[in-house]
Scaffold this active site. Structure first.
Site, mmCIF file in Angstrom:
data_model
loop_
_atom_site.group_PDB
_atom_site.id
_atom_site.type_symbol
_atom_site.label_atom_id
_atom_site.label_comp_id
_atom_site.label_asym_id
_atom_site.label_seq_id
_atom_site.Cartn_x
_atom_site.Cartn_y
_atom_site.Cartn_z
ATOM 1 N N HIS A 417 0.820 -1.219 0.000
ATOM 2 C CA HIS A 417 0.000 0.000 0.000
ATOM 3 C C HIS A 417 0.851 1.266 0.000
ATOM 4 O O HIS A 417 0.326 2.382 -0.177
ATOM 5 C CB HIS A 417 -0.940 0.004 1.208
ATOM 6 C CG HIS A 417 -2.318 0.462 0.886
ATOM 7 N ND1 HIS A 417 -2.578 1.582 0.133
ATOM 8 C CD2 HIS A 417 -3.533 -0.049 1.212
ATOM 9 C CE1 HIS A 417 -3.885 1.746 0.001
ATOM 10 N NE2 HIS A 417 -4.496 0.769 0.647
ATOM 11 N N ASP A 421 -2.339 3.281 -4.202
ATOM 12 C CA ASP A 421 -3.592 3.188 -3.471
ATOM 13 C C ASP A 421 -4.508 2.156 -4.115
ATOM 14 O O ASP A 421 -4.178 1.560 -5.149
ATOM 15 C CB ASP A 421 -4.270 4.560 -3.428
ATOM 16 C CG ASP A 421 -3.449 5.583 -2.647
ATOM 17 O OD1 ASP A 421 -2.824 5.180 -1.645
ATOM 18 O OD2 ASP A 421 -3.420 6.766 -3.055
#
Length: 446
Positions: A417, A421
């Protein structure tokens, strides 16, 4: 006069610092040629044969099978006929390369009885070059060994059997020639008897009791070393450092399966399903390059890569390995099929080189071969993502407004992450699913 040269465990590359002796390929007394493999070792990356840069007679070996040695520790000593001729090899004994001299025909000589039981065969590594192996006078048959000096044992397997059973070899008289300890001697000692020709009962030292849990249950301890240890370290690091997330989608793979059938029916080399999925991956990475990257934690930078080195998870008897297809983005389906087949066979036989197990930028994990639909895999550190593919099975599916039986597969993407995104990850996975459902989408990237 012969000169005795010491051959040490070479630098195996890729930052490896130790290796475990799996199998000796030569014995004390054997004649070896330059570049002849003398020992098979297992590193954290692969199982490989190590060639010797010297030619001559093996005078000593260091370490039993199963022993772990650090890089630079002595492996064996070789008596060469002419001192000046000894260093003719290149000395380049990195695994998979050998030295510069062409190997001559191997030949094996029958070792003399006393030389075959030389204690240096399984001695402790020394920091300095040892002198020529001394002659050891073996005890008479039926006489227990003294408390000091070498132990004449027929093979490392017998030593391992004695060690695991708690048998003190120095209290055991061998029934073989010149007091050589045979397997039958150890087995009889384990049964509570004595070896053939023994003058006194063999002493069996009980093995220390294993640690027990609070419930009193005993278990088997399995060392985390070799490939299994390397996998454990890498997965643990991935879990510690990478904040991963997973998204998944079901896709109708019917058209992809039909396209593969049509390709293979047209003649030429057969195309594997894994190769088609790899081709989909490289096309998706071209659209979403954020996922072909890694995080440099020290510099606090995301390093985006311009070449795709595609790893694929392969389960072997030695554990999970991830061979890497170099420059997968530049390969077609036939080339990918051939390379997957080559690396898979090397993984099964344990002959992958360290270079073939490192440097991946993205991993494809086909866990459908285990008969499961989905998974949330751990990212192969330091990569940023892994695409998982479940089994392809017939399922009810709404196709063109009607319920039909279609070939359905679940696709999952586990991603770092920090590099992107959910929008980027979802876009990547949706593009992969679109290519699976409509292979013609790939024509845009061919």
């Amino acid at each position: 006069m012969a000169q005795v040269l010491e051959f040490k465990l070479p630098d195996l590359g890729e930052g490896l610092t130790e290796a475990e002796i799996v199998r000796w390929l030569v014995r004390v007394g054997d004649v070896v040629a330059i570049d002849q493999p003398v020992v098979e070792v297992e590193t954290a990356k692969a199982m490989v044969e190590v060639p010797c840069p010297y030619g001559g007679v093996v005078t000593a070996r260091y370490g039993e099978e199963g022993t772990e040695l650090p890089v630079g520790a002595p492996l064996l000593t070789v008596a060469v006929g002419e001192p000046a001729a000894a260093p003719e090899g290149s000395g380049n004994v990195l695994v998979g390369y050998g030295t510069s001299e062409a190997p001559t025909r191997r030949r094996r000589v029958r070792p003399a009885p006393l030389r075959s039981v030389n204690g240096a065969d399984t001695g402790t590594p020394s920091a300095s070059a040892p002198p020529p192996a001394p002659t050891v006078t073996a005890p008479a048959r039926g006489t227990p060994l003294p408390d000091q000096g070498p132990v004449p044992v027929i093979s490392p397997l017998v030593r391992r059997l004695a060690r695991e059973g708690g048998v003190d070899l120095r209290r055991l008289a061998g029934s073989g020639p010149d007091g050589l300890i045979l397997r039958v001697d150890v087995e009889q000692a384990l049964k509570g008897g004595t070896g053939q020709g023994t003058a006194e009962p063999a002493t069996v030292t009980p093995a220390p009791a294993p640690a027990t849990s609070g419930t009193g249950a005993e278990g088997v301890r399995i060392p985390l070393k070799g490939v299994r240890g390397a996998v454990a370290d890498k997965l643990s690091r991935s879990r510690r450092e990478i904040p991963d997330a997973t998204c998944w989608v079901d896709a109708d793979a019917t058209e992809l399966m039909r396209a593969r059938t049509a390709m293979n029916a047209a003649g030429g080399p057969k195309i594997s399903l894994l190769a088609l999925l790899a081709r989909v991956c490289t096309a998706a990475l071209a659209r979403f390059p954020e996922l072909n990257s890694f995080v440099d934690t020290e510099a606090r930078e995301i390093v985006r890569l311009d070449r795709v080195h595609l790893g694929f998870a392969a389960q072997t008897e030695r554990g999970l390995v991830v061979p890497v297809v170099r420059d997968a983005h530049a390969r077609g389906a036939e080339s990918l099929t051939a390379e997957f087949a080559r690396l898979t066979e090397a993984a099964r036989t344990g002959t992958l080189t360290p270079g073939e197990l490192t440097g991946g930028t993205f991993t494809l994990n086909n866990y459908g071969v285990f008969g499961v639909d989905g998974s949330t895999p751990i990212i192969n550190h330091p990569e940023a993502a892994m695409l998982g593919v479940g089994r392809i099975v017939p399922k009810p599916w709404v196709h063109e407004g009607e319920l039909a039986v279609r070939q359905v597969v679940q696709l999952s993407l586990t991603f770092d992450h920090r590099v992107c995104d959910g929008g980027t990850a979802g876009g990547f996975l949706r593009y992969v699913a679109d290519c699976v459902e409509q292979p013609a989408v790939l024509l845009r990237t061919l």
